[in-house]
Each structure stands twice: as structure tokens, then as C-alpha cells.
Design a protein around this motif. Sequence first.
Motif, PDB file in Angstrom:
ATOM      1  N   GLN A  34       7.613  -0.595  10.435  1.00 36.27           N
ATOM      2  CA  GLN A  34       9.058  -0.596  10.635  1.00 36.27           C
ATOM      3  C   GLN A  34       9.783  -1.168   9.423  1.00 36.27           C
ATOM      4  O   GLN A  34       9.452  -2.252   8.954  1.00 36.27           O
ATOM      5  CB  GLN A  34       9.428  -1.420  11.879  1.00 36.27           C
ATOM      6  N   ALA A  35      10.764  -0.451   8.930  1.00 40.07           N
ATOM      7  CA  ALA A  35      11.720  -0.908   7.915  1.00 40.07           C
ATOM      8  C   ALA A  35      11.142  -1.846   6.858  1.00 40.07           C
ATOM      9  O   ALA A  35      11.479  -3.021   6.803  1.00 40.07           O
ATOM     10  CB  ALA A  35      12.913  -1.568   8.601  1.00 40.07           C
ATOM     11  N   LEU A  36      10.270  -1.334   6.033  1.00 38.94           N
ATOM     12  CA  LEU A  36       9.732  -2.137   4.947  1.00 38.94           C
ATOM     13  C   LEU A  36      10.828  -2.351   3.904  1.00 38.94           C
ATOM     14  O   LEU A  36      11.502  -1.404   3.518  1.00 38.94           O
ATOM     15  CB  LEU A  36       8.536  -1.438   4.300  1.00 38.94           C
ATOM     16  N   PRO A  37      10.997  -3.582   3.441  1.00 35.60           N
ATOM     17  CA  PRO A  37      12.056  -3.841   2.461  1.00 35.60           C
ATOM     18  C   PRO A  37      11.673  -3.300   1.084  1.00 35.60           C
ATOM     19  O   PRO A  37      10.490  -3.122   0.789  1.00 35.60           O
ATOM     20  CB  PRO A  37      12.120  -5.372   2.430  1.00 35.60           C
ATOM     21  N   ALA A  38      12.676  -3.050   0.254  1.00 31.86           N
ATOM     22  CA  ALA A  38      12.394  -2.722  -1.152  1.00 31.86           C
ATOM     23  C   ALA A  38      11.911  -4.012  -1.801  1.00 31.86           C
ATOM     24  O   ALA A  38      12.303  -5.107  -1.396  1.00 31.86           O
ATOM     25  CB  ALA A  38      13.656  -2.215  -1.826  1.00 31.86           C
ATOM     26  N   LEU A  39      11.045  -3.883  -2.772  1.00 33.95           N
ATOM     27  CA  LEU A  39      10.532  -5.061  -3.462  1.00 33.95           C
ATOM     28  C   LEU A  39      11.615  -5.597  -4.406  1.00 33.95           C
ATOM     29  O   LEU A  39      12.173  -4.848  -5.200  1.00 33.95           O
ATOM     30  CB  LEU A  39       9.278  -4.707  -4.257  1.00 33.95           C
ATOM     31  N   SER A  40      11.916  -6.888  -4.306  1.00 28.04           N
ATOM     32  CA  SER A  40      12.927  -7.483  -5.179  1.00 28.04           C
ATOM     33  C   SER A  40      12.385  -7.611  -6.604  1.00 28.04           C
ATOM     34  O   SER A  40      13.116  -7.503  -7.576  1.00 28.04           O
ATOM     35  CB  SER A  40      13.361  -8.849  -4.651  1.00 28.04           C
ATOM     36  N   CYS A  41      11.082  -7.809  -6.714  1.00 23.60           N
ATOM     37  CA  CYS A  41      10.409  -7.821  -8.012  1.00 23.60           C
ATOM     38  C   CYS A  41       9.545  -6.557  -8.039  1.00 23.60           C
ATOM     39  O   CYS A  41       8.555  -6.464  -7.306  1.00 23.60           O
ATOM     40  CB  CYS A  41       9.541  -9.078  -8.130  1.00 23.60           C
ATOM     41  N   ALA A  53       3.308  -7.840  -4.188  1.00 21.02           N
ATOM     42  CA  ALA A  53       4.049  -7.302  -3.043  1.00 21.02           C
ATOM     43  C   ALA A  53       3.769  -8.116  -1.787  1.00 21.02           C
ATOM     44  O   ALA A  53       4.665  -8.321  -0.963  1.00 21.02           O
ATOM     45  CB  ALA A  53       3.693  -5.835  -2.824  1.00 21.02           C
ATOM     46  N   GLN A  54       2.536  -8.617  -1.643  1.00 21.82           N
ATOM     47  CA  GLN A  54       2.186  -9.421  -0.466  1.00 21.82           C
ATOM     48  C   GLN A  54       3.113 -10.624  -0.337  1.00 21.82           C
ATOM     49  O   GLN A  54       3.509 -10.986   0.758  1.00 21.82           O
ATOM     50  CB  GLN A  54       0.734  -9.910  -0.542  1.00 21.82           C
ATOM     51  N   GLY A  55       3.456 -11.217  -1.458  1.00 21.92           N
ATOM     52  CA  GLY A  55       4.336 -12.375  -1.448  1.00 21.92           C
ATOM     53  C   GLY A  55       5.778 -12.047  -1.089  1.00 21.92           C
ATOM     54  O   GLY A  55       6.570 -12.938  -0.810  1.00 21.92           O
ATOM     55  N   GLN A  56       6.124 -10.767  -1.107  1.00 25.38           N
ATOM     56  CA  GLN A  56       7.497 -10.348  -0.833  1.00 25.38           C
ATOM     57  C   GLN A  56       7.675  -9.704   0.538  1.00 25.38           C
ATOM     58  O   GLN A  56       8.782  -9.370   0.919  1.00 25.38           O
ATOM     59  CB  GLN A  56       7.965  -9.351  -1.902  1.00 25.38           C
ATOM     60  N   VAL A  57       6.570  -9.488   1.258  1.00 31.56           N
ATOM     61  CA  VAL A  57       6.637  -8.779   2.541  1.00 31.56           C
ATOM     62  C   VAL A  57       6.351  -9.737   3.686  1.00 31.56           C
ATOM     63  O   VAL A  57       5.276 -10.323   3.756  1.00 31.56           O
ATOM     64  CB  VAL A  57       5.625  -7.607   2.569  1.00 31.56           C
ATOM     65  N   SER A  58       7.319  -9.894   4.558  1.00 28.84           N
ATOM     66  CA  SER A  58       7.113 -10.768   5.712  1.00 28.84           C
ATOM     67  C   SER A  58       6.706  -9.964   6.946  1.00 28.84           C
ATOM     68  O   SER A  58       6.136 -10.507   7.885  1.00 28.84           O
ATOM     69  CB  SER A  58       8.378 -11.580   6.005  1.00 28.84           C
ATOM     70  N   ASP A  59       6.961  -8.660   6.931  1.00 25.52           N
ATOM     71  CA  ASP A  59       6.590  -7.793   8.045  1.00 25.52           C
ATOM     72  C   ASP A  59       5.073  -7.806   8.234  1.00 25.52           C
ATOM     73  O   ASP A  59       4.319  -7.585   7.278  1.00 25.52           O
ATOM     74  CB  ASP A  59       7.071  -6.354   7.748  1.00 25.52           C
ATOM     75  N   GLU A  60       4.622  -8.085   9.453  1.00 22.32           N
ATOM     76  CA  GLU A  60       3.191  -8.211   9.722  1.00 22.32           C
ATOM     77  C   GLU A  60       2.432  -6.922   9.424  1.00 22.32           C
ATOM     78  O   GLU A  60       1.358  -6.944   8.831  1.00 22.32           O
ATOM     79  CB  GLU A  60       2.961  -8.610  11.188  1.00 22.32           C
ATOM     80  N   CYS A  61       3.000  -5.795   9.801  1.00 17.50           N
ATOM     81  CA  CYS A  61       2.354  -4.496   9.589  1.00 17.50           C
ATOM     82  C   CYS A  61       2.157  -4.237   8.091  1.00 17.50           C
ATOM     83  O   CYS A  61       1.064  -3.923   7.644  1.00 17.50           O
ATOM     84  CB  CYS A  61       3.201  -3.397  10.225  1.00 17.50           C
ATOM     85  N   GLY A  62       3.217  -4.393   7.330  1.00 19.72           N
ATOM     86  CA  GLY A  62       3.135  -4.156   5.886  1.00 19.72           C
ATOM     87  C   GLY A  62       2.209  -5.136   5.194  1.00 19.72           C
ATOM     88  O   GLY A  62       1.429  -4.764   4.305  1.00 19.72           O
ATOM     89  N   ARG A 100      -0.353  -6.706   6.476  1.00 18.58           N
ATOM     90  CA  ARG A 100      -1.736  -6.405   6.844  1.00 18.58           C
ATOM     91  C   ARG A 100      -2.275  -5.247   5.990  1.00 18.58           C
ATOM     92  O   ARG A 100      -3.391  -5.305   5.473  1.00 18.58           O
ATOM     93  CB  ARG A 100      -1.810  -6.077   8.336  1.00 18.58           C
ATOM     94  N   GLN A 101      -1.466  -4.200   5.811  1.00 12.37           N
ATOM     95  CA  GLN A 101      -1.902  -3.049   5.020  1.00 12.37           C
ATOM     96  C   GLN A 101      -2.059  -3.431   3.544  1.00 12.37           C
ATOM     97  O   GLN A 101      -3.012  -3.017   2.885  1.00 12.37           O
ATOM     98  CB  GLN A 101      -0.916  -1.882   5.169  1.00 12.37           C
ATOM     99  N   LEU A 102      -1.119  -4.229   3.030  1.00 13.07           N
ATOM    100  CA  LEU A 102      -1.217  -4.672   1.631  1.00 13.07           C
ATOM    101  C   LEU A 102      -2.464  -5.520   1.411  1.00 13.07           C
ATOM    102  O   LEU A 102      -3.142  -5.402   0.387  1.00 13.07           O
ATOM    103  CB  LEU A 102       0.025  -5.478   1.235  1.00 13.07           C
ATOM    104  N   SER A 103      -2.783  -6.367   2.377  1.00 10.25           N
ATOM    105  CA  SER A 103      -3.969  -7.203   2.287  1.00 10.25           C
ATOM    106  C   SER A 103      -5.228  -6.333   2.241  1.00 10.25           C
ATOM    107  O   SER A 103      -6.144  -6.577   1.447  1.00 10.25           O
ATOM    108  CB  SER A 103      -4.009  -8.158   3.486  1.00 10.25           C
TER     109      SER A 103
END
Length: 176
Positions: free
Chosen positions: A50-57, A97-106, A108-111
Motif C-alpha cells: 500500500q502507498a509506498l512513499p517516494a524515496l527522499s534520498c 531505501a530500508q532506512g526510508q521505508v516505514s511500511d511493513e510490507c515494503g 519486508r520486501q526490501l530486506s
Amino acid sequence: SPPGLLLLTSFLLHVKEDHASPTRLVCDNRLIQKYIVEAKDMEKRVGQCQALPALSCPAVLPLVDFTFQQWKSKSNETKRREILCDLALLVGAAAGAQGQVSDECGARQLSQLYRHANSFFLLLQTFSWEAGHWEPSCSPHSMEQTHITSIFLTYRKLVQGKLRFFFHDLAKVLCK
């Protein structure tokens, strides 16, 4: 990560048995096919978050497209070094990107992508045909992306393209 750990463990077991020969790992085409399917699945699953944010960096991603003619003209060592550079950028992009994503789904996939890309990175560092070791000072062609899905697309294209063809080329030499 069971899949990443499985790849590394399987490789290390073969190194021990065959005195640094990656033959069994490279010769079983089903293994790279499994990683292609997993890369596609990760890309699909992150697209469903759901609604993954754009990466600020922005993530710095390697340009992994290539022509088959160019690829065939390179030595296996050159191919390996090129893939290592691509993987180094991908691992860094996933970590950033992991450091910028708080969404659990995103997250988990990045990890998972990070673990898989890092496993290939560690694995390919063990192959070498020329004197000297891989230096992290390579500068592959790259682009900046703010979409998390771009990281997954790049990883899938790398596994489906360069890595698959590299394993195929190694199989010609090692699997008799």
C-alpha cells in the motif's frame, strides 16, 4: 533469509568438497531459475504494498541492460566484475531505501532483496580467474530513482539477464 542462506551454504559446501570449484552450483540450471522466479515474486509483492512513499534520498541503481553481442565478447572475469559492481550498487540502494521505508510490507520486501543481492555479491567474490581481488572502486553506469519498485525491477533484470548468462557461460567451462 533461508533462500539467500541456502545459496551461500550450498556454495560453501561445494567449495569444501570440490576444493574451490563452484561446479555443482553452476551446473544445476534449476537454481538460477529459482532465483529468477523469486526476483519476479519480490517485484510483484512490492507492487502490491500500500502507498509506498517516494524515496527522499534517491537510490543509485546500476544500468543492467546489455546487448548479447557485447556480453559474449567479454571474459568471464570481466563479466564477474561488472556484475559485482551492479550488485554493490543494488545492495547499497536496498540498504538506503530500508532506512526510508516505514511500511511493513515494503520494508519486508526490501530486506529480502537486500539479503538475496548480498548473497550473490558474496558468492561472486569467491570466483576469480585473474590475479588480484575485486575492488569496490568500480563505477558502473547508473541512474538515480525515487521509486522503490525500480530497485526490484533492476534486481530482477540483473538476475534474469547478466547473472543467468554468466552462470550459463560458467557452466560451459565447468560442467562436462
